[in-house]
Design a protein around this motif. Structure first.
Motif, PDB file in Angstrom:
ATOM      1  N   MET A   1     -59.321 -29.892  -4.489  1.00  0.00           N
ATOM      2  CA  MET A   1     -58.315 -29.625  -5.516  1.00  0.00           C
ATOM      3  C   MET A   1     -56.951 -30.124  -5.059  1.00  0.00           C
ATOM      4  O   MET A   1     -56.730 -30.373  -3.882  1.00  0.00           O
ATOM      5  N   ARG A   2     -56.052 -30.248  -5.961  1.00  0.00           N
ATOM      6  CA  ARG A   2     -54.764 -30.908  -5.703  1.00  0.00           C
ATOM      7  C   ARG A   2     -53.737 -29.923  -5.129  1.00  0.00           C
ATOM      8  O   ARG A   2     -53.738 -29.640  -3.955  1.00  0.00           O
ATOM      9  N   GLN A   3     -52.893 -29.359  -5.962  1.00  0.00           N
ATOM     10  CA  GLN A   3     -51.882 -28.419  -5.460  1.00  0.00           C
ATOM     11  C   GLN A   3     -52.513 -27.039  -5.243  1.00  0.00           C
ATOM     12  O   GLN A   3     -52.143 -26.026  -5.835  1.00  0.00           O
ATOM     13  N   PHE A   4     -53.474 -27.033  -4.345  1.00  0.00           N
ATOM     14  CA  PHE A   4     -54.289 -25.869  -4.013  1.00  0.00           C
ATOM     15  C   PHE A   4     -53.451 -24.782  -3.326  1.00  0.00           C
ATOM     16  O   PHE A   4     -53.863 -23.634  -3.214  1.00  0.00           O
ATOM     17  N   GLY A   5     -52.253 -25.169  -2.872  1.00  0.00           N
ATOM     18  CA  GLY A   5     -51.406 -24.230  -2.149  1.00  0.00           C
ATOM     19  C   GLY A   5     -50.974 -23.031  -2.965  1.00  0.00           C
ATOM     20  O   GLY A   5     -50.670 -21.973  -2.399  1.00  0.00           O
ATOM     21  N   ILE A   6     -50.943 -23.168  -4.297  1.00  0.00           N
ATOM     22  CA  ILE A   6     -50.599 -22.033  -5.153  1.00  0.00           C
ATOM     23  C   ILE A   6     -51.595 -20.897  -4.944  1.00  0.00           C
ATOM     24  O   ILE A   6     -51.233 -19.722  -4.895  1.00  0.00           O
ATOM     25  N   LEU A   7     -52.884 -21.264  -4.782  1.00  0.00           N
ATOM     26  CA  LEU A   7     -53.915 -20.260  -4.535  1.00  0.00           C
ATOM     27  C   LEU A   7     -53.943 -19.830  -3.074  1.00  0.00           C
ATOM     28  O   LEU A   7     -54.175 -18.655  -2.768  1.00  0.00           O
ATOM     29  N   ALA A   8     -53.697 -20.769  -2.187  1.00  0.00           N
ATOM     30  CA  ALA A   8     -53.689 -20.438  -0.762  1.00  0.00           C
ATOM     31  C   ALA A   8     -52.594 -19.427  -0.442  1.00  0.00           C
ATOM     32  O   ALA A   8     -52.763 -18.565   0.434  1.00  0.00           O
ATOM     33  N   ALA A   9     -51.471 -19.525  -1.151  1.00  0.00           N
ATOM     34  CA  ALA A   9     -50.364 -18.590  -0.909  1.00  0.00           C
ATOM     35  C   ALA A   9     -50.802 -17.151  -1.134  1.00  0.00           C
ATOM     36  O   ALA A   9     -50.429 -16.245  -0.371  1.00  0.00           O
ATOM     37  N   ALA A  10     -51.587 -16.921  -2.173  1.00  0.00           N
ATOM     38  CA  ALA A  10     -52.091 -15.571  -2.438  1.00  0.00           C
ATOM     39  C   ALA A  10     -53.048 -15.132  -1.344  1.00  0.00           C
ATOM     40  O   ALA A  10     -53.041 -13.963  -0.926  1.00  0.00           O
ATOM     41  N   GLY A  11     -53.874 -16.057  -0.871  1.00  0.00           N
ATOM     42  CA  GLY A  11     -54.795 -15.730   0.211  1.00  0.00           C
ATOM     43  C   GLY A  11     -54.079 -15.330   1.487  1.00  0.00           C
ATOM     44  O   GLY A  11     -54.493 -14.395   2.189  1.00  0.00           O
ATOM     45  N   LEU A  12     -52.992 -16.006   1.790  1.00  0.00           N
ATOM     46  CA  LEU A  12     -52.205 -15.670   2.985  1.00  0.00           C
ATOM     47  C   LEU A  12     -51.605 -14.269   2.886  1.00  0.00           C
ATOM     48  O   LEU A  12     -51.587 -13.516   3.861  1.00  0.00           O
ATOM     49  N   VAL A  13     -51.117 -13.923   1.701  1.00  0.00           N
ATOM     50  CA  VAL A  13     -50.587 -12.573   1.509  1.00  0.00           C
ATOM     51  C   VAL A  13     -51.706 -11.539   1.655  1.00  0.00           C
ATOM     52  O   VAL A  13     -51.523 -10.474   2.259  1.00  0.00           O
ATOM     53  N   GLY A  14     -52.875 -11.869   1.135  1.00  0.00           N
ATOM     54  CA  GLY A  14     -54.008 -10.962   1.254  1.00  0.00           C
ATOM     55  C   GLY A  14     -54.378 -10.687   2.700  1.00  0.00           C
ATOM     56  O   GLY A  14     -54.609  -9.539   3.087  1.00  0.00           O
ATOM     57  N   LEU A  15     -54.422 -11.731   3.508  1.00  0.00           N
ATOM     58  CA  LEU A  15     -54.727 -11.563   4.930  1.00  0.00           C
ATOM     59  C   LEU A  15     -53.659 -10.718   5.619  1.00  0.00           C
ATOM     60  O   LEU A  15     -53.967  -9.918   6.515  1.00  0.00           O
ATOM     61  N   ARG A  16     -52.422 -10.875   5.191  1.00  0.00           N
ATOM     62  CA  ARG A  16     -51.311 -10.151   5.823  1.00  0.00           C
ATOM     63  C   ARG A  16     -51.250  -8.692   5.397  1.00  0.00           C
ATOM     64  O   ARG A  16     -51.052  -7.799   6.232  1.00  0.00           O
ATOM     65  N   ASP A  17     -51.438  -8.430   4.100  1.00  0.00           N
ATOM     66  CA  ASP A  17     -51.132  -7.114   3.552  1.00  0.00           C
ATOM     67  C   ASP A  17     -52.346  -6.238   3.253  1.00  0.00           C
ATOM     68  O   ASP A  17     -52.217  -5.011   3.219  1.00  0.00           O
ATOM     69  N   MET A  18     -53.498  -6.840   2.985  1.00  0.00           N
ATOM     70  CA  MET A  18     -54.565  -6.090   2.329  1.00  0.00           C
ATOM     71  C   MET A  18     -55.722  -5.678   3.238  1.00  0.00           C
ATOM     72  O   MET A  18     -56.449  -4.742   2.907  1.00  0.00           O
ATOM     73  N   VAL A  19     -55.918  -6.359   4.336  1.00  0.00           N
ATOM     74  CA  VAL A  19     -57.080  -6.065   5.177  1.00  0.00           C
ATOM     75  C   VAL A  19     -57.009  -4.653   5.740  1.00  0.00           C
ATOM     76  O   VAL A  19     -57.985  -3.882   5.687  1.00  0.00           O
ATOM     77  N   GLY A  20     -55.849  -4.277   6.264  1.00  0.00           N
ATOM     78  CA  GLY A  20     -55.704  -2.985   6.916  1.00  0.00           C
ATOM     79  C   GLY A  20     -55.902  -1.796   6.000  1.00  0.00           C
ATOM     80  O   GLY A  20     -56.243  -0.703   6.467  1.00  0.00           O
ATOM     81  N   ARG A  21     -55.702  -1.988   4.687  1.00  0.00           N
ATOM     82  CA  ARG A  21     -55.811  -0.874   3.747  1.00  0.00           C
ATOM     83  C   ARG A  21     -57.234  -0.688   3.200  1.00  0.00           C
ATOM     84  O   ARG A  21     -57.478   0.222   2.400  1.00  0.00           O
ATOM     85  N   LEU A  22     -58.186  -1.502   3.627  1.00  0.00           N
ATOM     86  CA  LEU A  22     -59.550  -1.374   3.122  1.00  0.00           C
ATOM     87  C   LEU A  22     -60.162  -0.012   3.440  1.00  0.00           C
ATOM     88  O   LEU A  22     -61.066   0.456   2.744  1.00  0.00           O
ATOM     89  N   GLU A  23     -59.666   0.637   4.496  1.00  0.00           N
ATOM     90  CA  GLU A  23     -60.175   1.963   4.838  1.00  0.00           C
ATOM     91  C   GLU A  23     -59.924   2.953   3.706  1.00  0.00           C
ATOM     92  O   GLU A  23     -60.677   3.926   3.543  1.00  0.00           O
ATOM     93  N   VAL A  24     -58.876   2.727   2.902  1.00  0.00           N
ATOM     94  CA  VAL A  24     -58.619   3.582   1.737  1.00  0.00           C
ATOM     95  C   VAL A  24     -59.752   3.437   0.730  1.00  0.00           C
ATOM     96  O   VAL A  24     -60.232   4.430   0.153  1.00  0.00           O
ATOM     97  N   ASP A  25     -60.195   2.204   0.496  1.00  0.00           N
ATOM     98  CA  ASP A  25     -61.311   1.967  -0.420  1.00  0.00           C
ATOM     99  C   ASP A  25     -62.569   2.664   0.070  1.00  0.00           C
ATOM    100  O   ASP A  25     -63.333   3.246  -0.717  1.00  0.00           O
ATOM    101  N   HIS A  26     -62.803   2.609   1.372  1.00  0.00           N
ATOM    102  CA  HIS A  26     -63.990   3.242   1.932  1.00  0.00           C
ATOM    103  C   HIS A  26     -63.918   4.758   1.779  1.00  0.00           C
ATOM    104  O   HIS A  26     -64.927   5.407   1.452  1.00  0.00           O
ATOM    105  N   ALA A  27     -62.742   5.323   1.997  1.00  0.00           N
ATOM    106  CA  ALA A  27     -62.573   6.775   1.839  1.00  0.00           C
ATOM    107  C   ALA A  27     -62.788   7.186   0.395  1.00  0.00           C
ATOM    108  O   ALA A  27     -63.447   8.212   0.100  1.00  0.00           O
ATOM    109  N   ASN A  28     -62.262   6.414  -0.545  1.00  0.00           N
ATOM    110  CA  ASN A  28     -62.443   6.732  -1.961  1.00  0.00           C
ATOM    111  C   ASN A  28     -63.905   6.599  -2.381  1.00  0.00           C
ATOM    112  O   ASN A  28     -64.391   7.363  -3.217  1.00  0.00           O
ATOM    113  N   ALA A  29     -64.604   5.617  -1.795  1.00  0.00           N
ATOM    114  CA  ALA A  29     -66.035   5.468  -2.093  1.00  0.00           C
ATOM    115  C   ALA A  29     -66.801   6.694  -1.620  1.00  0.00           C
ATOM    116  O   ALA A  29     -67.719   7.181  -2.304  1.00  0.00           O
ATOM    117  N   ARG A  30     -66.418   7.211  -0.473  1.00  0.00           N
ATOM    118  CA  ARG A  30     -67.088   8.392   0.062  1.00  0.00           C
ATOM    119  C   ARG A  30     -66.849   9.611  -0.837  1.00  0.00           C
ATOM    120  O   ARG A  30     -67.780  10.379  -1.133  1.00  0.00           O
TER     121      ARG A  30
END
Length: 382
Positions: free
Chosen positions: A248-277
């Motif tokens: 794809m061409r200006q793929f960076g628009i999507l990559a930017a969201a992925g970078l934020v996800g790696l920075r902000d969202m991984v650590g909070r997955l434990e909340v999802d696991h607790a809610n599932a429980r």
């Protein structure tokens, strides 16, 4: 549809709680801002800086040399199989319940001429090492394909979002290497496994030659998977990405969201696991529903609708929808729910309130399949 108390249909008016999948997550405000302001280049003609950063960062997280951003996990898995099995007549060993085997249209055979050889998954998502070894075909027999690749999935979705341990993966890796095979991991929810096990992603995939890392599930990016492996592997993968229409061409628009996800969202997955429980425990307390709590390791819940329920799984999901609660029908008598960052503990309480106003406790005459393994009866992907 069973009894519903007067006024119950008004409870969920205007409110939507979507448990269908963690693929329904929307980009965060920080992702949208990053996407709006990112500098982009043509990633086919040259290198988009954000794509390059995402590829390198993901590869580093997984302990691999290089990465390749692709539009989907299905494409990432297909590219991995085709690179590892570039010789015609090759064979891949994978689990009967793996996403690659069940939900990717047999792409390895359809597009790559690679033969899939399946081994039964155990309820915990693993495969017996003895059965894996017995499935390997390495002799130059004109009648047989030659095994070149083993695939694992972590977490193993059709087995309930089960986590595959580093020790098991190491053992499969050792087995693969002893026969000169490669190991690929479908890491669609590898971050969920990492958080649940308290082990780094790098450790979980250390034995693997390649890994597909999804960005559009629990960490909330709108699109994309990063395929990681050796530099030589990624050079070949990039060529295949182009052939499959994934350049794809200006793929960076999507990559930017992925970078934020790696920075902000991984650590909070434990909340999802607790809610599932919490959700699983709440459902398990309802007569007419059964949740095997041993299976609830991450963010996926399977609830069996038993013969004690006046409603079928289809009826429960349809009535639930009137409340604004969305879930998936699975097989003959199961419901699947997946937690994610849009689901709060209050949303869980709201969803469980349905059972305070709906009777499930009049026995149905229709027979059910009993408490079989989830993988025997589910038939919806993602």
């Amino acid at each position: 549809m069973g009894s519903i108390e007067n006024g119950a249909s008004n409870i969920g008016k205007g409110r939507i709680v979507d448990f269908r999948s963690d693929t329904v997550t929307k980009p965060t405000a920080a992702m949208r801002e990053a996407m709006a302001n990112v500098e982009v280049e043509d990633d086919v003609l040259d290198v988009d800086p954000s794509v390059d950063q995402l590829q390198k960062q993901t590869a580093k997280l997984m302990g691999k040399e290089a990465g390749l951003f692709v539009p989907s996990g299905t494409m990432g898995n297909l590219i991995a199989v085709l690179v590892h099995c570039e010789v015609r007549g090759s064979e891949t060993i994978l689990g009967t319940e793996s996403h690659i085997s069940v939900y990717e249209q047999g792409g390895m055979a359809t597009l790559g001429g690679v033969h899939p050889r399946t081994v039964p998954n155990n309820p915990d998502g693993t495969m017996e090492l003895s059965k894996l070894e017995a499935a390997i075909r390495y002799e130059l027999d004109d009648h047989l394909p030659i095994t070149r690749l083993i695939c694992l999935e972590n977490t193993q979705a059709r087995c309930g979002g089960r986590c595959i341990s580093a020790e098991y993966t190491d053992a499969v890796g050792e087995l693969a290497k002893s026969y000169g095979l490669q190991l690929h991991i479908d890491g669609a929810r590898i971050f969920n496994a990492s958080i649940a096990l308290g082990v780094t992603p790098e450790r979980l995939v250390r034995a693997a030659d390649s890994v597909s890392v999804c960005l559009s599930k629990g960490i909330g990016a709108p699109v994309g998977t990063v395929l990681v492996g050796t530099s030589e592997f990624i050079i070949k993968a990039r060529r295949l990405r182009k052939a499959l229409g994934g350049g794809m061409r200006q793929f960076g628009i999507l990559a930017a969201a992925g970078l934020v996800g790696l920075r902000d969202m991984v650590g909070r997955l434990e909340v999802d696991h607790a809610n599932a429980r919490i959700m699983a425990e709440g459902l398990n307390a309802v007569k007419g529903l059964h949740v095997n709590m041993a299976l609830v390791e991450t963010n996926i819940i399977y609830a069996e609708v038993t013969s004690d329920s006046a409603l079928t799984n289809t009826e429960i999901v349809e009535v639930w929808k009137e409340y604004g609660v969305l879930a998936m029908i699975y097989g003959r008598n199961m419901i699947r729910l997946v937690t994610h960052y849009h689901i709060t503990e209050d949303d869980v309480s709201f969803a469980l309130s349905f059972f305070k106003t709906t009777s499930l406790q009049t026995s149905r005459n229709s027979s059910t399949s009993g408490r079989k393994n989830i993988a025997e009866i589910v038939d919806v992907c993602c």
